[in-house]
Motif scaffolding. Sequence first.
Motif, PDB file in Angstrom:
ATOM      1  N   GLN A 394      11.151  68.741  -3.826  1.00 54.16           N
ATOM      2  CA  GLN A 394       9.612  67.801  -3.561  1.00 54.16           C
ATOM      3  C   GLN A 394       8.588  69.009  -3.776  1.00 54.16           C
ATOM      4  O   GLN A 394       8.300  69.505  -4.327  1.00 54.16           O
ATOM      5  CB  GLN A 394       9.784  68.103  -2.381  1.00 54.16           C
ATOM      6  CG  GLN A 394       9.018  67.608  -1.392  1.00 54.16           C
ATOM      7  CD  GLN A 394       8.375  66.411  -1.439  1.00 54.16           C
ATOM      8  OE1 GLN A 394       9.568  65.521  -1.332  1.00 54.16           O
ATOM      9  NE2 GLN A 394       7.002  65.863  -2.471  1.00 54.16           N
ATOM     10  N   MET A 395       7.756  68.102  -4.789  1.00 51.84           N
ATOM     11  CA  MET A 395       6.382  68.599  -4.440  1.00 51.84           C
ATOM     12  C   MET A 395       5.053  68.317  -3.844  1.00 51.84           C
ATOM     13  O   MET A 395       6.075  67.350  -2.985  1.00 51.84           O
ATOM     14  CB  MET A 395       6.401  68.408  -6.431  1.00 51.84           C
ATOM     15  CG  MET A 395       6.657  69.208  -6.933  1.00 51.84           C
ATOM     16  SD  MET A 395       6.233  70.633  -7.585  1.00 51.84           S
ATOM     17  CE  MET A 395       7.752  70.713  -8.837  1.00 51.84           C
ATOM     18  N   GLY A 396       4.058  68.925  -4.133  1.00 52.90           N
ATOM     19  CA  GLY A 396       3.287  67.909  -3.236  1.00 52.90           C
ATOM     20  C   GLY A 396       3.378  69.415  -2.183  1.00 52.90           C
ATOM     21  O   GLY A 396       3.380  69.822  -1.640  1.00 52.90           O
ATOM     22  N   ASN A 397       2.177  68.189  -0.701  1.00 51.79           N
ATOM     23  CA  ASN A 397       2.050  68.788   0.723  1.00 51.79           C
ATOM     24  C   ASN A 397       3.106  67.664   1.690  1.00 51.79           C
ATOM     25  O   ASN A 397       3.235  66.854   1.390  1.00 51.79           O
ATOM     26  CB  ASN A 397       0.803  69.409   1.468  1.00 51.79           C
ATOM     27  CG  ASN A 397      -0.027  70.241  -0.214  1.00 51.79           C
ATOM     28  OD1 ASN A 397      -1.315  69.351  -0.226  1.00 51.79           O
ATOM     29  ND2 ASN A 397       0.018  70.995   0.233  1.00 51.79           N
ATOM     30  N   TYR A 398       3.602  68.953   2.382  1.00 50.74           N
ATOM     31  CA  TYR A 398       4.493  67.968   3.528  1.00 50.74           C
ATOM     32  C   TYR A 398       4.923  69.223   4.255  1.00 50.74           C
ATOM     33  O   TYR A 398       4.717  69.860   4.097  1.00 50.74           O
ATOM     34  CB  TYR A 398       6.177  67.217   2.714  1.00 50.74           C
ATOM     35  CG  TYR A 398       6.852  68.846   2.890  1.00 50.74           C
ATOM     36  CD1 TYR A 398       7.292  69.392   3.506  1.00 50.74           C
ATOM     37  CD2 TYR A 398       6.513  69.115   1.320  1.00 50.74           C
ATOM     38  CE1 TYR A 398       8.802  70.335   2.377  1.00 50.74           C
ATOM     39  CE2 TYR A 398       7.393  70.137   0.944  1.00 50.74           C
ATOM     40  CZ  TYR A 398       8.402  70.545   1.422  1.00 50.74           C
ATOM     41  OH  TYR A 398       8.949  71.734   0.543  1.00 50.74           O
ATOM     42  N   SER A 399       4.915  68.836   6.174  1.00 53.71           N
ATOM     43  CA  SER A 399       4.865  68.890   7.234  1.00 53.71           C
ATOM     44  C   SER A 399       5.987  68.351   8.043  1.00 53.71           C
ATOM     45  O   SER A 399       6.096  66.944   8.121  1.00 53.71           O
ATOM     46  CB  SER A 399       3.947  69.134   7.745  1.00 53.71           C
ATOM     47  OG  SER A 399       4.159  69.892   8.836  1.00 53.71           O
ATOM     48  N   LYS A 400       7.356  69.217   8.386  1.00 54.63           N
ATOM     49  CA  LYS A 400       8.315  68.292   9.006  1.00 54.63           C
ATOM     50  C   LYS A 400       8.107  69.193  10.232  1.00 54.63           C
ATOM     51  O   LYS A 400       8.849  70.584  10.364  1.00 54.63           O
ATOM     52  CB  LYS A 400       9.905  68.087   7.850  1.00 54.63           C
ATOM     53  CG  LYS A 400       9.425  67.745   6.785  1.00 54.63           C
ATOM     54  CD  LYS A 400       9.480  66.101   6.905  1.00 54.63           C
ATOM     55  CE  LYS A 400       9.477  65.236   5.386  1.00 54.63           C
ATOM     56  NZ  LYS A 400       9.645  63.879   6.014  1.00 54.63           N
ATOM     57  N   LYS A 401       8.868  68.216  12.302  1.00 59.47           N
ATOM     58  CA  LYS A 401       8.921  69.380  12.441  1.00 59.47           C
ATOM     59  C   LYS A 401      10.282  68.971  13.596  1.00 59.47           C
ATOM     60  O   LYS A 401      10.007  67.319  12.985  1.00 59.47           O
ATOM     61  CB  LYS A 401       7.241  69.172  13.634  1.00 59.47           C
ATOM     62  CG  LYS A 401       6.174  68.959  12.854  1.00 59.47           C
ATOM     63  CD  LYS A 401       5.333  69.324  14.333  1.00 59.47           C
ATOM     64  CE  LYS A 401       3.778  70.110  13.220  1.00 59.47           C
ATOM     65  NZ  LYS A 401       2.698  69.781  14.333  1.00 59.47           N
TER      66      LYS A 401
END
Length: 581
Positions: A394-401
């Motif tokens: 996975q590239m780019g920006n991501y946020s998982k909660k």
Amino acid sequence: DNGLENGLKSILTEIKRVKDFGFTQTELDRTKTSSLRGYETMFNEKDKTDSKSLVREYVSNFLEGECIPGIQWEYDAAKNLMPSITLEEVNKMINSWITDGKNCVIVITAPEKSGVKIPNEETVKSIFKSVNATTVTAYSDKVSDKKITDAVPVPGKISKEEMLNADFDIHQWTLSNGAKVIYKQTDFKNDEILFNAYSWGGTSLYSDKDFIAADNATDVISASGLGNYDPVELNKYESNMVMRLSPSVSELSEGFDGSCSVKDLENLLQFVNLYFTQPRKDSTAYNSLLTQISTSLQNRNNNPQAVFSDTLTKAMYSNNIRYQPFTEKDLTQIKLTPSYNIFRERFSDPADFTFCFVGSIAPDEFKDLIEKYIASIPSKGKKETYKDLGIKWQMGNYSKKVYKGTEPKSTVAMIYTGTFDYNRHNRNEMNALTKLLNIKLRETLREDMSGVYGVSCSPQMVHYPKGQYRLIISFSCAPENVDTLMGAALKVIQKVKDGGCDDKDLLKVKELLLKEREANLKENRFWLSVITQGTKDNESISELKDFTAQVNSLKSDDFKKLASLYFNNSNYGTVILYPEK
């Protein structure tokens, strides 16, 4: 769900069987032999014992008054006393150690899950009473008198001998069946041989439909026994060996990982031969394996750390179908015959395998054993390679909660990802960078802010199918401190980007790297990794000689450049575990 009660009944029934009938002579004989082999191994390494092992003895002496006669005395005592221990003496001790439950403490832990029946004290007592009133039969310890295999290998030949690396005395043999054997003789341990083997291919050669069967093929085969022996027979046969061997099939390759004593080298090589020529397919063992996996899955979704780990994996691999959490539905795709057939395909031909050995090897004897067990494996000269499936990190920006559990604790993963020019020089630089980050993150998040017990910055670097890296900063903390601590970690990174490191930290990093390398150069495990990875990556092992010069040449500006290159905010993601709201 009466699983807890049924499990307790099963355990107590076996205890009663022991109490009523005792152990058997063959069980005692195997235990004595295995125990003596353990003492023998420690004795053989008496002048190569790790300091931490000695320290543990000193601690036991101080805290518990345990004597320290030394391994020479202990081994001599074991050899003298063990043969005199009789079955009658052992069985006499049973009644004084095992009662009807009066001296027994039972601790039950269970998931907070509807339908799980937790037995209370009265139920536990009634189970004891019920089992004690049950009539059980004596255990029959069936020991097979057959050989593990009836086949007698027809030895092959070593068709070519060469010095793979003269700087570090690493030898390579090409066998008559096309396989390659690489070995390095060492004296770091007196009685240790480490082993690794690989061939390109792996699960990448199978469709998504067959992936689960391929991914679990070695578990199915390993559980089934080997040669003429079923799992129970094999376990008894192995009990007197100091040996470990595991076949594996990963995404890009298949192979083995193992170790043995000098005495058990022939056993190790024979087992390798049998995995190629006589793997087993055992339906009873297969069903037992599925039951074990199913049991482990039942409560996985109630485990916050398991759910966090699954979410992290999915995020890092762009939600690829091959990196999804394993479920009960997936379990139905592990079929005995397909998994067996896939294993046979992966281990059908040794021609494209490379076998690596490091340790206390006697070359002449080793040569005879290699010709007997490895060069004798039938070959059609088949060569394969892996298939690039286009699985993207996975590239780019991501946020998982993730919201799971009730414990007031959060786990944080901060992930930086990018392309990587994979070579030894760049890997050394990456390791130096993470050493610096670990120093600074520990100082800031633990020592200055008292926000975490531990924090780590770990690198992952891969060469194939394309060069990529990950840097993962991870820590656990109170949920209300997540944002503050993540902000502090980002500031540590930015400070390195802006100013590199001061002379004090630069010296620390160099000392850590050089001290670690000095210790590694005396470890068989390090050299096995160097040889295996060097041949996989087509790198010159002689490059190891450049390590000290590269470390000593590091400067503050190097860390500015490296931090800016690898901590790229454009390819930055986070996965965070919180307690349920």
